[in-house]
Write a protein that holds these residues in place. Structure first.
Motif, PDB file in Angstrom:
ATOM      1  N   ASN A 304      17.559 -37.513 -33.818  1.00  6.39           N
ATOM      2  CA  ASN A 304      18.078 -38.159 -32.606  1.00  6.39           C
ATOM      3  C   ASN A 304      17.734 -37.324 -31.526  1.00  6.39           C
ATOM      4  O   ASN A 304      17.305 -36.292 -31.631  1.00  6.39           O
ATOM      5  N   GLU A 305      18.217 -37.967 -30.360  1.00  6.02           N
ATOM      6  CA  GLU A 305      17.714 -37.146 -28.870  1.00  6.02           C
ATOM      7  C   GLU A 305      18.563 -35.800 -29.031  1.00  6.02           C
ATOM      8  O   GLU A 305      17.909 -34.755 -28.351  1.00  6.02           O
ATOM      9  N   TYR A 373      12.605 -33.711 -21.215  1.00  5.47           N
ATOM     10  CA  TYR A 373      13.124 -33.889 -19.833  1.00  5.47           C
ATOM     11  C   TYR A 373      14.578 -33.089 -19.418  1.00  5.47           C
ATOM     12  O   TYR A 373      14.719 -32.341 -18.567  1.00  5.47           O
ATOM     13  N   ARG A 374      15.411 -33.284 -20.450  1.00  9.78           N
ATOM     14  CA  ARG A 374      16.548 -32.680 -20.527  1.00  9.78           C
ATOM     15  C   ARG A 374      16.562 -30.894 -20.613  1.00  9.78           C
ATOM     16  O   ARG A 374      17.212 -30.177 -19.949  1.00  9.78           O
ATOM     17  N   GLU A 402       7.900 -41.947 -16.016  1.00  8.57           N
ATOM     18  CA  GLU A 402       8.671 -42.193 -14.819  1.00  8.57           C
ATOM     19  C   GLU A 402      10.000 -43.070 -15.035  1.00  8.57           C
ATOM     20  O   GLU A 402      10.996 -42.849 -14.547  1.00  8.57           O
ATOM     21  N   SER A 403       9.790 -43.860 -16.184  1.00  2.91           N
ATOM     22  CA  SER A 403      11.135 -44.775 -16.544  1.00  2.91           C
ATOM     23  C   SER A 403      12.162 -43.909 -16.903  1.00  2.91           C
ATOM     24  O   SER A 403      13.317 -44.082 -16.923  1.00  2.91           O
ATOM     25  N   VAL A 404      11.764 -42.811 -17.903  1.00  4.88           N
ATOM     26  CA  VAL A 404      12.810 -42.105 -18.617  1.00  4.88           C
ATOM     27  C   VAL A 404      13.305 -41.094 -17.615  1.00  4.88           C
ATOM     28  O   VAL A 404      14.606 -40.989 -17.810  1.00  4.88           O
ATOM     29  N   GLU A 405      12.494 -40.692 -16.729  1.00  6.13           N
ATOM     30  CA  GLU A 405      13.245 -39.795 -15.557  1.00  6.13           C
ATOM     31  C   GLU A 405      14.077 -40.465 -14.770  1.00  6.13           C
ATOM     32  O   GLU A 405      15.427 -40.009 -14.345  1.00  6.13           O
ATOM     33  N   ALA A 406      13.712 -41.860 -14.407  1.00  5.39           N
ATOM     34  CA  ALA A 406      14.466 -42.710 -13.536  1.00  5.39           C
ATOM     35  C   ALA A 406      15.819 -42.859 -14.232  1.00  5.39           C
ATOM     36  O   ALA A 406      17.010 -43.220 -13.711  1.00  5.39           O
ATOM     37  N   GLU A 407      15.945 -43.004 -15.616  1.00  6.58           N
ATOM     38  CA  GLU A 407      16.849 -43.515 -16.279  1.00  6.58           C
ATOM     39  C   GLU A 407      17.783 -42.265 -16.379  1.00  6.58           C
ATOM     40  O   GLU A 407      19.159 -42.441 -16.315  1.00  6.58           O
ATOM     41  N   LEU A 408      17.454 -41.239 -16.567  1.00  8.57           N
ATOM     42  CA  LEU A 408      18.246 -39.831 -16.692  1.00  8.57           C
ATOM     43  C   LEU A 408      18.771 -39.830 -15.213  1.00  8.57           C
ATOM     44  O   LEU A 408      20.146 -39.352 -15.379  1.00  8.57           O
ATOM     45  N   HIS A 415      18.182 -32.870 -15.842  1.00 11.90           N
ATOM     46  CA  HIS A 415      16.874 -32.946 -16.321  1.00 11.90           C
ATOM     47  C   HIS A 415      15.978 -32.282 -15.431  1.00 11.90           C
ATOM     48  O   HIS A 415      16.211 -31.988 -14.004  1.00 11.90           O
ATOM     49  N   GLY A 416      14.765 -31.670 -15.659  1.00  9.59           N
ATOM     50  CA  GLY A 416      13.721 -31.254 -14.865  1.00  9.59           C
ATOM     51  C   GLY A 416      12.725 -32.059 -14.470  1.00  9.59           C
ATOM     52  O   GLY A 416      12.927 -33.390 -14.843  1.00  9.59           O
ATOM     53  N   LYS A 417      11.614 -31.748 -14.019  1.00  5.03           N
ATOM     54  CA  LYS A 417      10.535 -32.543 -13.575  1.00  5.03           C
ATOM     55  C   LYS A 417       9.177 -31.859 -14.189  1.00  5.03           C
ATOM     56  O   LYS A 417       8.424 -31.161 -13.454  1.00  5.03           O
ATOM     57  N   PRO A 418       8.913 -32.002 -15.457  1.00  4.20           N
ATOM     58  CA  PRO A 418       7.943 -31.280 -16.022  1.00  4.20           C
ATOM     59  C   PRO A 418       6.390 -31.752 -15.363  1.00  4.20           C
ATOM     60  O   PRO A 418       6.387 -32.946 -15.141  1.00  4.20           O
ATOM     61  N   GLU A 419       5.456 -30.718 -15.462  1.00  6.99           N
ATOM     62  CA  GLU A 419       4.159 -31.251 -15.188  1.00  6.99           C
ATOM     63  C   GLU A 419       3.507 -31.906 -16.486  1.00  6.99           C
ATOM     64  O   GLU A 419       4.034 -31.764 -17.400  1.00  6.99           O
ATOM     65  N   ILE A 420       2.479 -32.650 -16.155  1.00 14.91           N
ATOM     66  CA  ILE A 420       2.179 -33.540 -17.278  1.00 14.91           C
ATOM     67  C   ILE A 420       0.471 -33.334 -17.597  1.00 14.91           C
ATOM     68  O   ILE A 420      -0.200 -33.312 -16.507  1.00 14.91           O
TER      69      ILE A 420
END
Length: 536
Positions: A304-305, A373-374, A402-408, A415-420
């Motif tokens: 799980n998460e 992200y967390r 982007e959707s995951v980040e917006a949801e968090l 959460h952070g903002k990972p490079e991709i």
């Protein structure tokens, strides 16, 4: 004394008893037919299961975090749950074997938990089934993979889900009859810095278990029942190698800079928290590849998460501010588990794996992304997509991120903002690397898969190993083009495949302009020495 040959997958010397690892047999549920005898067997199995779980909990407490410990503790509680125990007893009295009663009672209890509204309690359904299967395996004399003392592991081959379960601290060496230098056996050996032979000339039989074996990972030889002279010679070789390792300590802590002033980041490839500790001990400057799929293997259900977050965050904390690149789940092909529900494929290496699995199973993909992200709130973390072949895959994957980040953000979760970035490991991605470079922050080349796809030679197939040549001009020319494409777009490029550690190619990679090389933790210092001595 009997000697044989194999192909060295990792150099080193080991002498010890053989632990013969055989594939699990189907669980025997026939039983004795005597209810009293079955009940007594069940009571003994409960005690043994409790002891196994306690040992696993101690290991998890040190290396995997409290989330894993809690799961094991839930299973221990099930061994004392009166409803479960009574259910088993009733089934035994009706004529079921202890093993069958445990499986059936576990299935019923699991279904009750799965029907609850509470998400945490629902998640425990898989844990209940797991303890029931453990009990049934013990009752049918089919223990889980165990290695109670240091030994040389001898097997037909080792798959990913098996290597992940081995107690690493007790592995002296790995010897397999099949496999290749790019197999998971070889990757595990390089990560753990232990000798390993694949494709050995040995007939596996029960009488090998417990016998003395000597393994020479330098010459690719093994010796059964070695005499004193053989052991003395091998010990001398081991001492000489230890001296070379001690000499490499002179490069610990030094910047990885060539004679001309070019800086190259030297990272480590890992599969779990234990490997992160090895990376720190090896003086890696970061994690260039965290194989997240190993968190999904050796289990009975999806993590799980919270479990994934705990594992990722433990790696981030262990690395103490050094960069961590997490490859999203690269499941499929030879990395499989029953609960994934993957269909049998005629050619799994070209099937539903990597990013294809993720885009087809967005629920699984998003759970993993949320955890990454967390974890990025605790330090520099990057996300890397595997098996990319087309630009639309990158667009879709980034959109999901982007959707995951917006949801968090909406949920107020840190959460952070990972490079991709993307792994360049298909010929399509390599040829389109100029286009892909406009869409991401970095490239990392997976040379193992890139080589097999470019040369149409299965890297797991021993019969075509001579054709799967990573030094082939097509591979090297493609690598140069990938680095050039990255730099044209202003992004960095690295190599995280096994080829990054090849001493014959370090100079060439530097000339190509690669900015980062990621290798097994035990190979960091040797690579740094070569980089620092290079005039490129």
């Amino acid at each position: 004394m009997k000697q044989g040959k194999g192909i060295p997958a990792f150099a080193g010397i080991a002498v010890g008893k053989v632990c013969l690892l055989q594939r699990n047999r189907p669980i025997d549920t026939t039983g004795s037919g005597d209810p009293q005898q079955e009940q007594e067997s069940f009571a003994r199995a409960c005690k043994e299961a409790d002891a196994q779980l306690e040992q696993l909990a101690e290991h998890a407490r040190k290396d995997l975090g409290e989330e894993q410990v809690m799961i094991l503790e839930v299973q221990q509680m099930m061994l004392q749950d009166q409803d479960f125990l009574d259910n088993v007893t009733v089934k035994i009295r009706k004529g079921a074997s202890a093993a069958q009663a445990a499986l059936d009672a576990g299935k019923e209890c699991s279904a009750e938990f799965a029907a609850l509204d509470d998400e945490y309690m629902k998640a425990r359904a898989a844990d209940i089934q797991d303890i029931a299967r453990r009990l049934a395996a013990i009752l049918s004399n089919q223990d889980a993979i165990s290695l109670p003392e240091p030994a040389i592991v001898l097997a037909e081959d080792l798959g990913p889900s098996e290597t992940i379960q081995l107690p690493r601290e007790n592995i002296l060496a790995l010897v397999t009859k099949q496999g290749s230098t790019n197999s998971h056996t070889a990757i595990l050996a390089r990560t753990l810095n232990i000798p390993s032979l694949v494709q050995t000339e040995i007939e596996l039989s029960p009488e090998l278990a417990g016998r003395q074996m000597a393994v020479d990972g330098f010459t690719g030889t093994y010796t059964l029942d070695p005499d004193e002279q053989t052991i003395k010679a091998l010990n001398a070789c081991r001492n000489a190698q230890s001296q070379k390792v001690r000499e490499l300590e002179a490069w610990r802590g030094k910047p990885s800079v060539t004679q001309s002033g070019k800086t190259v980041r030297i990272y480590a490839n890992i599969g779990n928290v234990e490997d992160a500790k090895a990376a720190m001990c090896g003086d890696a400057e970061g994690i260039g590849l965290l194989r997240s799929e190993f968190l999904y293997l050796g289990r009975e259900d999806y993590p799980n998460e919270q479990e994934l977050y705990t594992a990722y965050r433990s790696v981030v904390d262990t690395m103490q501010g050094k960069p961590v690149i997490v490859r999203t789940i690269d499941i499929g092909a030879d990395k499989r588990a029953d609960y994934l529900g993957l269909k049998e494929e005629e050619n799994p290496a070209l099937g539903e794996r990597g990013i294809r699995f993720c885009l087809g199973r967005e629920d699984v993909f998003c759970t993993g992304l949320r955890a990454i992200y967390r974890a990025a709130a605790g330090g520099p973390v990057s996300i890397m997509f595997p098996m990319i072949a087309s630009a639309w895959e990158v667009e879709k994957a980034r959109s999901i991120c982007e959707s995951v980040e917006a949801e968090l953000t909406a949920q107020g979760i840190a959460h952070g903002k990972p490079e991709i970035g993307v792994m360049i490991e298909t010929p399509a991605a390599a040829i389109c690397s100029e286009q892909l470079a406009q869409m991401v922050d970095f490239f990392s080349v997976g040379t193992n898969d890139l080589t097999q796809y470019l040369l149409a030679a299965d890297r797991q197939n021993a019969a075509v190993m001579p054709y799967c040549d990573p030094h082939h001009p097509a591979v090297l020319n493609m690598l140069a083009y990938i680095a050039e494409s990255a730099h044209k777009a202003g992004i960095w490029a690295g190599i995280c495949g096994e080829l990054a550690a090849d001493p014959q190619l370090t100079e060439r990679f530097l000339k190509m302009g690669f900015d980062e090389l990621s290798v097994a933790p035990g190979e960091v210092l040797a690579l740094r020495k070569r980089v620092c001595e290079s005039e490129v």
